[in-house]
Design a protein around this motif. Structure first.
Motif, short mmCIF file in Angstrom:
data_model
loop_
_atom_site.label_atom_id
_atom_site.label_comp_id
_atom_site.label_asym_id
_atom_site.label_seq_id
_atom_site.Cartn_x
_atom_site.Cartn_y
_atom_site.Cartn_z
N ASP A 1 1.26 6.50 -7.09
CA ASP A 1 0.13 7.29 -7.59
C ASP A 1 0.16 8.74 -7.10
N GLY A 2 1.16 9.09 -6.28
CA GLY A 2 1.33 10.47 -5.86
C GLY A 2 0.55 10.87 -4.62
N SER A 3 -0.15 9.95 -4.00
CA SER A 3 -0.92 10.30 -2.81
C SER A 3 -0.05 10.33 -1.54
N ALA A 4 1.19 9.89 -1.64
CA ALA A 4 2.14 9.95 -0.51
C ALA A 4 3.51 10.30 -1.08
N PRO A 5 4.35 10.95 -0.29
CA PRO A 5 5.68 11.31 -0.80
C PRO A 5 6.54 10.06 -1.00
N ALA A 6 7.41 10.15 -1.98
CA ALA A 6 8.35 9.06 -2.27
C ALA A 6 9.76 9.54 -1.97
N PRO A 7 10.68 8.63 -1.66
CA PRO A 7 12.07 9.04 -1.43
C PRO A 7 12.63 9.73 -2.67
N ALA B 1 0.84 -1.21 0.00
CA ALA B 1 0.00 0.00 0.00
C ALA B 1 0.87 1.25 0.00
N ASP B 2 1.97 1.25 0.77
CA ASP B 2 2.88 2.40 0.79
C ASP B 2 3.52 2.62 -0.58
N VAL B 3 3.93 1.55 -1.24
CA VAL B 3 4.54 1.67 -2.57
C VAL B 3 3.52 2.21 -3.57
N GLN B 4 2.30 1.66 -3.54
CA GLN B 4 1.26 2.14 -4.45
C GLN B 4 0.95 3.61 -4.22
N SER B 5 0.94 4.04 -2.95
CA SER B 5 0.68 5.45 -2.64
C SER B 5 1.78 6.34 -3.19
N ALA B 6 3.02 5.89 -3.10
CA ALA B 6 4.13 6.67 -3.65
C ALA B 6 4.04 6.74 -5.17
#
Length: 100
Positions: A56-62, A49-54
């Protein structure tokens, strides 16, 4: 009872796309605990879920990629040969030391 967990993530580039593979499990050299499977399943679902959020742009990515490594007692150790499993210290687990 809390057994050591393994998480292995590898990403392979294929032109403009990439393929991510994830393996999560409990150290097979340790005795099985009743909740190992449930804990591993919960962790894996959260990780995906964290990877998918990163993605699709709904969570920040490294901002920068990380080098290949594994954690040994909370220390990053370089992992240069993906064909060779890393040496994992058993940290005094006598059952695991003898493969019981």
């Amino acid at each position: 009872m809390s057994n050591p967990k393994f998480l292995q993530v590898w990403v392979e580039e294929a032109g403009a796309s990439a393929r991510m593979q994830v393996a999560v499990g409990t150290d097979p050299r340790t005795p099985k605990a009743l909740l190992d499977g449930r804990a591993n399943d919960k962790f894996l679902k959260g990780f995906v879920a964290d990877v998918q959020s990163a993605l699709d742009g709904s969570a920040p990515a490294p901002a920068t990629p990380v080098p290949n490594h594994f954690l040994q007692k909370k220390t990053e150790v370089p992992w240069t040969d993906p064909q060779q499993d890393p040496e994992i210290e058993l940290d005094g687990n006598i059952l695991a030391l003898y493969g019981l």
